[in-house]
Each structure stands twice: as C-alpha cells, then as structure tokens.
Enzyme design. Structure first.
Site, PDB file in Angstrom:
ATOM      1  CE  LYS A 256       2.465   0.005   6.548  1.00 35.51           C
ATOM      2  NZ  LYS A 256       3.450  -0.668   7.447  1.00 35.51           N
TER       3      LYS A 256
ATOM      4  N   GLY B 193       0.816  -1.207   0.000  1.00 32.59           N
ATOM      5  CA  GLY B 193       0.000   0.000   0.000  1.00 32.59           C
ATOM      6  C   GLY B 193       0.845   1.251   0.000  1.00 32.59           C
TER       7      GLY B 193
ATOM      8  CB  VAL C 221       3.247   5.768   4.228  1.00 32.98           C
ATOM      9  CG1 VAL C 221       3.251   6.677   5.461  1.00 32.98           C
ATOM     10  CG2 VAL C 221       3.375   4.310   4.658  1.00 32.98           C
TER      11      VAL C 221
ATOM     12  CG  ASP D 126      11.921  -4.988   6.544  1.00 37.81           C
ATOM     13  OD1 ASP D 126      13.052  -5.186   6.055  1.00 37.81           O
ATOM     14  OD2 ASP D 126      11.024  -4.359   5.943  1.00 37.81           O
TER      15      ASP D 126
END
Length: 282
Positions: free
Chosen positions: A30, A13, A15, A134
């Site tokens: 988000k 998606g 932000v 991550d």
C-alpha cells in the site's frame, strides 16, 4: 520490490502486488501519498492504520504487516497478499451488481459464515480500542484458506476508553454503509458516536449479501445520505442497536461456535490458486 500488478487506486494512493526480491515473498504494498495525507489529515488515519496492524499482529482476522517505511513522497505498508479477493468480488460473481436491480446474493449459510468471522474481526479491533468506520464488502478480504480478513484501517479512530465514544465532525466511510450517527456528528461533533457504528455497516452488508443489492444506494451521495437518515423503517437506531456481544447471541448464529471458526470453520468458498502471485480474484 518488483511490481507485479496494481490491485486498487484510491484517493490516498495505490495497492499493488509486489515481490520482495530479498525474501522471495509476494506482498500487497500500500503506497500513500504524503501530500494528500497532510491535506486531509483529519480523514487519513495512517498512524492509526499502522498501529492497528502492529498491535494486532497476533490477531488472525487482520492482514499481517511485513514492513513499513517511507521516502520523501510516500508512506508504504507491506502486507501479506490475501489472494482470495474480497466479498465485493464474490458478490459480483453471483451476478449481484448492487446498483440496478437485485442479484442472486449469497445463501443464508454463506452469509452466516462471513458475517460471523467479520464480527470476530470487529470484536478484536474494538478490543484494541479502535473503530473501523469503513466496513464494506470491498474491505472484507478472503485469504487462501477462504477465511475472512478485515482490511483497510485507513479510516480507523481511537475509542475514548472512558466514554466509549469517538469524537469528530469529519465525514468518513463509504456513503452506502455509513451509520446515521456518523453523519449527524457533522452537525455536532461534540456528541460523537460509538464503535457500534461498525455494526450498522455489518447490517447493511448482511442485507447486501442476502439480497444482492445495497439497501440505500442512490444516484448521488446526497441522495444516499438522505436515505440513510430516513432509515427507521428498515434498521434500528444507535440506542437500540446490537453491540458485538448481542450480535453473537442472535438466533441467526445459533449454530455457530465462534471460538472454533478460525481452526475448524469450513469456508463456503476456497480460492483455486495457481501460484503465490495469482491475483485473478481481483
């Protein structure tokens, strides 16, 4: 909401910086595509991301979650807008492109500050029972005071409270920063890996901060993964790697008083901002 600027676009998606017309607050919104999340449910950890932000609402090292909602096509997380950009942008401004040749990087004192606060953020996350998976410069945000906020919990995984392991054979993370045990789990997901996969990523980030270049970058993801798996000459393996407690005791942090960083630490960079909507560091 009134959309002011799009900050990032990814597989899941976008932000964007938005203004909440009711409260007048500026937020980072988000937006996650439901269809993509359903197709990639083993890698898209939306519920974990929301739960971390809710359960960690009193943790200063995380962005504050203001609102979460959904419509027929998307899921939304409205968070405080952290205007100082991210560590990747700070490194770029030092002329370190992380791709071709070495940049100037950060000084040892600057690197020490950001790593110390990042370690505290990860300690808080692990204490909640999650691994980030991550950790990279683009997910280390800088707030208006210059302090670190760990962001993007969309790859988070629960840590088994008994074994302290994470099970899963689906690749997650960013190639340059992913730990070798996470890659090995693709072959045998039963063994899993521990939350110290995040400390591997901290080590990569430390190298990049000081040298201005990522140690394992290559032209393709496959080449990068091969370099990560042939890592013994540079970084220690999972069994001998620091945990959070050991990392905090390393001589590199001898002059750091960790419990005073949030209130008394002096950030090496404080954003120069003109308004609550100022997004020029992104």
């Amino acid at each position: 909401f009134t959309s002011l600027r799009q900050l990032a676009t990814g597989q899941f998606g976008t932000v964007s910086v938005v203004k909440d017309e009711e409260s007048g607050k500026t937020l980072a919104l988000k937006t996650l595509d439901k269809r993509y999340l359903l197709r990639h449910r083993e890698r898209a950890c939306f519920m974990e991301e929301r739960d971390v932000l809710v359960r960690g609402s009193q943790i200063p090292w995380f962005p504050s979650l203001t609102i979460a909602f959904q419509d027929t096509s998307s899921l939304y997380l409205g968070m405080e807008f952290l205007q100082g950009g991210d560590l990747a942008g700070l490194l770029d401004r030092r002329d370190g492109d992380g791709v071709e040749g070495e940049g100037s990087g950060l000084t040892e004192d600057e690197t020490r500050f950001y790593l110390a606060e990042l370690i505290l953020a990860l300690e808080s996350l692990h204490d909640l029972g999650y691994a980030h998976r991550d950790v990279k410069p683009g997910n280390v945000l800088i707030d208006a005071r210059g302090h670190v906020r760990l962001a993007d919990f969309g790859a988070c995984a629960l840590i088994d409270p008994e074994t302290r392991r994470i099970r899963g054979a689906i690749p997650v993370g960013t190639p340059e920063y992913v730990a070798p045990e996470v890659l090995r789990a693709q072959e045998d997901g039963r063994k899993g890996y521990g939350p110290d996969c995040d400390l591997w990523s901290v080590g990569i980030l430390a190298y990049e901060c000081l040298r201005g270049i990522s140690p394992f970058w290559a032209e393709t993801d496959a080449q990068t993964f091969a370099r990560v798996m042939d890592h013994e000459s540079l970084i220690c393996s999972e069994g001998s790697r620091y945990g959070i407690a050991e990392a905090k005791k390393d001589p590199f942090f001898a002059e750091v008083t960790f419990n005073l960083l949030w209130n008394e630490g002096r950030p090496p960079f404080v954003p120069d901002l003109s308004s609550p909507e100022d997004a020029h560091y992104f």
